[in-house]
Design a protein around this motif. Structure first.
Motif, short mmCIF file in Angstrom:
data_model
loop_
_atom_site.label_atom_id
_atom_site.label_comp_id
_atom_site.label_asym_id
_atom_site.label_seq_id
_atom_site.Cartn_x
_atom_site.Cartn_y
_atom_site.Cartn_z
N GLN A 1 -1.44 -4.51 -1.98
CA GLN A 1 -2.83 -4.70 -2.37
C GLN A 1 -3.72 -4.99 -1.16
OE1 GLN A 1 -2.35 -7.77 -5.31
NE2 GLN A 1 -2.24 -6.29 -7.02
N ILE B 1 -3.38 5.90 1.83
CA ILE B 1 -3.08 4.51 1.45
C ILE B 1 -4.00 4.04 0.33
CG2 ILE B 1 -3.06 2.12 2.30
CD1 ILE B 1 -2.22 3.30 5.05
N VAL B 2 -5.27 4.46 0.37
CA VAL B 2 -6.23 4.05 -0.66
C VAL B 2 -5.92 4.71 -2.00
CG1 VAL B 2 -8.64 4.20 -1.39
CG2 VAL B 2 -8.09 3.55 0.96
N TYR B 3 -5.63 5.98 -2.00
CA TYR B 3 -5.55 6.72 -3.26
C TYR B 3 -4.14 6.88 -3.85
CZ TYR B 3 -10.39 7.81 -2.22
OH TYR B 3 -11.73 7.71 -1.95
N ILE C 1 -0.13 2.41 -6.81
CA ILE C 1 0.73 1.27 -6.45
C ILE C 1 2.18 1.54 -6.82
CG2 ILE C 1 1.23 -1.16 -6.99
CD1 ILE C 1 -1.77 -1.66 -7.09
N LYS D 1 -4.20 -1.67 0.81
CA LYS D 1 -5.15 -0.78 0.14
C LYS D 1 -6.58 -1.27 0.33
CE LYS D 1 -3.93 1.14 -3.87
NZ LYS D 1 -3.62 2.54 -3.51
N SER D 2 -6.75 -2.61 0.28
CA SER D 2 -8.08 -3.20 0.44
C SER D 2 -8.60 -2.99 1.86
CB SER D 2 -8.01 -4.70 0.11
OG SER D 2 -9.27 -5.31 0.31
#
Length: 420
Positions: free
Chosen positions: A404, A384-386, A389, A407-408
């Motif tokens: 967003q 999910i982080v990498y 978008i 990811k945060s």
């Protein structure tokens, strides 16, 4: 008497070994030369023997290379210009001259020794000829009759009377043969330096399948069809991947034959070994699906980094996909070059439920959103982080603001784990 003894030795070898007369005479000359050299004290002497092919009489000559006087190094194989001139006035520098010497005297014991040497040399010549002939046949199928069955394997006599050896470990499990039975096998290896020259045969290597298919499918010989890879469990099952550049050819059908006539012959030859002909594809997932045909694959999950795939099938198809003792999936993995894992649809559902709950808890989101992420293939916080978008936006039910936030939160959670 000496000439008669030599002719007797030659005739006995000819009768015993059945080799060319010229070869035996040449070998006798070499043996006599070797025996003559033994009476010289010099370490290196050039001697040749010339034998009359009719009466067996022979003459012995010592050979020197003529060199200029100033370049003579007292070598036993060279002669200076001045000395050569006394032997023969017709000679050239750097050429060889012959000087007739006394023939070596043989006693009866020496005759026996000479015969032993000659027989060995003839045997070596025979082996050299066999190696020359059969080196051209390496990787090909050759036929013969079973001459002898021993504990270690089977001795096979070919049509040219040479023998091959089929070791037990190169036989198909469970097959039985009888003396004088006709048998096909692939010439796998030549062992010239063993105690006796051995032509090693095989019936269980993958190349044997390829050569059998070539015999049955002219399209393979004509290179209209190419065999890309073979996976085999000898005596049980084989998978053969084929391809063609001519799209007018039914690739699999040509190899199988009308009503399976071509593979049926191989099936019978290999003691009921099943042959699956598979259409090769440069697309790895399509190739895996082809290799599992006629099994229905629900979905494939590909892990490129670890070079493996998870194959999802219906519950009732699981054991068919795995095969007896895992044979089918093992052969499929071998022929495609991918590590494969088979799971049922219900297993996937159970795993996905756990993943959904895990993401829902860690990201503090609704399970419906977590399910969308899992269905899209995003199972872990790192993903999910990498994941960009742009890829996230392919999930139509999640807008950019939600992405967003996800990811945060995933980043914060990973940071906490790292600090702990």
């Amino acid at each position: 008497m000496m000439s008669k003894d030599i002719l007797f030795v030659i005739d006995s070898i000819l009768n015993e070994k059945g080799v060319a007369r010229q070869l035996v005479f040449k070998t006798v000359e070499e043996a006599l030369s070797s025996a003559t050299i033994q009476r010289f004290e010099e370490k290196k002497v050039n001697i040749i023997v010339k034998m009359n092919r009719i009466n067996g009489k022979y003459d012995t000559f010592r050979i020197w290379k003529v060199v200029k006087d100033e370049k003579y190094t007292k070598s036993s194989i060279e002669i200076p210009y001045a000395a050569a001139k006394k032997i023969n006035t017709k000679f050239e520098i750097n050429k060889h001259i012959e000087y007739k010497i006394e023939n070596i005297k043989f006693c009866r014991l020496a005759i026996k020794i000479a015969k032993h040497i000659i027989v060995q040399k003839v045997r070596d010549s025979e082996q050299t000829e066999i190696i020359r002939i059969y080196s051209k046949k390496l990787g090909e199928i050759i036929c013969g009759n079973i001459k002898k069955i021993i504990k270690e394997g089977i001795i096979i006599e070919f049509d040219d009377k040479n023998e091959g050896f089929l070791p037990r470990k190169q036989m198909i499990h469970g097959e039985r043969f009888n003396i004088n039975e006709r048998i096909r096998a692939l010439l796998l290896n030549i062992k010239p330096y063993s105690r006796k020259l051995k032509l090693i045969l095989s019936r269980c290597c993958s190349k044997f399948i390829i050569e059998l298919l070539k015999r049955e499918s002219p399209e393979i010989i004509d290179e209209l069809i190419e065999i890309k890879s073979v996976a085999r469990d000898p005596g049980y099952k084989s998978k053969v991947a084929v391809k063609t550049k001519d799209y007018n050819i039914d690739t699999v059908g040509s190899c199988v034959g009308i009503r399976g006539s071509r593979t049926k012959f191989i099936y019978n030859e290999l003691r009921n070994e099943h042959i699956d002909i598979i259409l090769w594809d440069k697309n790895a997932t399509k190739f895996v699906i082809n290799a599992l045909y006629p099994l229905d694959v629900i979905s494939l999950m590909v892990d490129v980094n670890n070079h493996n795939m998870e194959i999802v099938v219906k519950d009732q198809s699981y054991y068919k996909a795995i095969g007896k003792g895992g044979q089918n999936i093992k052969l499929t993995s071998e022929i495609t070059g991918w590590m494969l894992n088979v799971v049922t649809k219900n297993e996937v559902k159970k795993k996905n439920k756990k993943k959904v709950k895990n993401l829902s808890f860690k990201l503090e989101i609704d399970e419906k959103i977590a399910a969308l992420l899992v269905d899209f293939g995003l199972n872990y916080l790192e993903e999910i982080v990498y994941v960009p978008i742009e890829d996230f936006l392919k999930i139509k039910k999640i807008n950019i603001n939600v992405i967003q936030k996800l990811k945060s939160r995933a980043f914060d959670e990973l940071l906490k784990l790292a600090m702990n």
